[in-house]
Design a protein around this motif. Structure first.
Motif, PDB file in Angstrom:
ATOM      1  N   UNK A  22      20.656   6.513  29.441  1.00 17.74           N
ATOM      2  CA  UNK A  22      20.107   6.696  28.093  1.00 17.74           C
ATOM      3  C   UNK A  22      18.609   6.431  27.978  1.00 17.74           C
ATOM      4  N   UNK A  23      17.887   6.559  29.075  1.00 13.28           N
ATOM      5  CA  UNK A  23      16.433   6.514  28.991  1.00 13.28           C
ATOM      6  C   UNK A  23      15.953   7.817  28.369  1.00 13.28           C
ATOM      7  N   UNK A  46       4.989  13.027  30.690  1.00 13.76           N
ATOM      8  CA  UNK A  46       4.156  12.049  31.375  1.00 13.76           C
ATOM      9  C   UNK A  46       4.860  10.726  31.642  1.00 13.76           C
ATOM     10  N   UNK A  47       6.051  10.567  31.113  1.00 15.17           N
ATOM     11  CA  UNK A  47       6.759   9.302  31.281  1.00 15.17           C
ATOM     12  C   UNK A  47       7.504   9.178  32.596  1.00 15.17           C
ATOM     13  N   UNK A  48       7.769  10.283  33.252  1.00 15.46           N
ATOM     14  CA  UNK A  48       8.543  10.242  34.484  1.00 15.46           C
ATOM     15  C   UNK A  48       7.817   9.479  35.577  1.00 15.46           C
ATOM     16  N   UNK A  49       6.534   9.722  35.749  1.00 15.33           N
ATOM     17  CA  UNK A  49       5.811   9.048  36.831  1.00 15.33           C
ATOM     18  C   UNK A  49       5.813   7.533  36.613  1.00 15.33           C
ATOM     19  N   UNK A  50       5.710   7.099  35.367  1.00 15.31           N
ATOM     20  CA  UNK A  50       5.745   5.670  35.068  1.00 15.31           C
ATOM     21  C   UNK A  50       7.100   5.074  35.446  1.00 15.31           C
ATOM     22  N   UNK A  51       8.181   5.756  35.081  1.00 13.12           N
ATOM     23  CA  UNK A  51       9.513   5.280  35.414  1.00 13.12           C
ATOM     24  C   UNK A  51       9.724   5.216  36.917  1.00 13.12           C
ATOM     25  N   UNK A  52       9.257   6.232  37.641  1.00 16.63           N
ATOM     26  CA  UNK A  52       9.426   6.247  39.089  1.00 16.63           C
ATOM     27  C   UNK A  52       8.626   5.134  39.752  1.00 16.63           C
ATOM     28  N   UNK A  53       7.419   4.853  39.238  1.00 15.08           N
ATOM     29  CA  UNK A  53       6.616   3.745  39.782  1.00 15.08           C
ATOM     30  C   UNK A  53       7.321   2.421  39.562  1.00 15.08           C
TER      31      UNK A  53
END
Length: 83
Positions: free
Chosen positions: A65-66, A71-78
């Motif tokens: 449920x994220x 642009x939010x994907x790279x932050x989540x992956x980091x």
């Protein structure tokens, strides 16, 4: 200059070309085949493996449920790599 050519290729190669189009690595199947020829199959397969893993991660985050915004994907992956 482009020249049209009719060829038969293995089904696996067509599936790779389709994934390249799906992931935005190529504009069309024709473009994908040209990239495959120019760069070589192994190089393209490495890039597809990367994008397969990205898409799997996105699906995992969706199941949790994220909400993924632009642009939010790279932050989540980091965050995932650190954690």
């Amino acid at each position: 200059m482009s020249v049209s050519v009719t060829i038969k290729v293995r089904r696996e190669i067509v599936e790779i070309a389709d994934k390249m189009v799906k992931y935005g690595l190529a504009r069309s199947r024709s473009h994908a085949f040209n990239i495959l020829i120019e760069r070589g199959l192994n190089s393209v397969l490495r890039e597809i493996e990367f994008w397969d893993s990205v898409y799997k991660k996105v699906e995992e985050y969706k199941r949790k449920n994220y909400v993924i915004s632009h642009g939010g994907l790279s932050k989540l992956l980091k965050e995932e790599r650190r954690g």
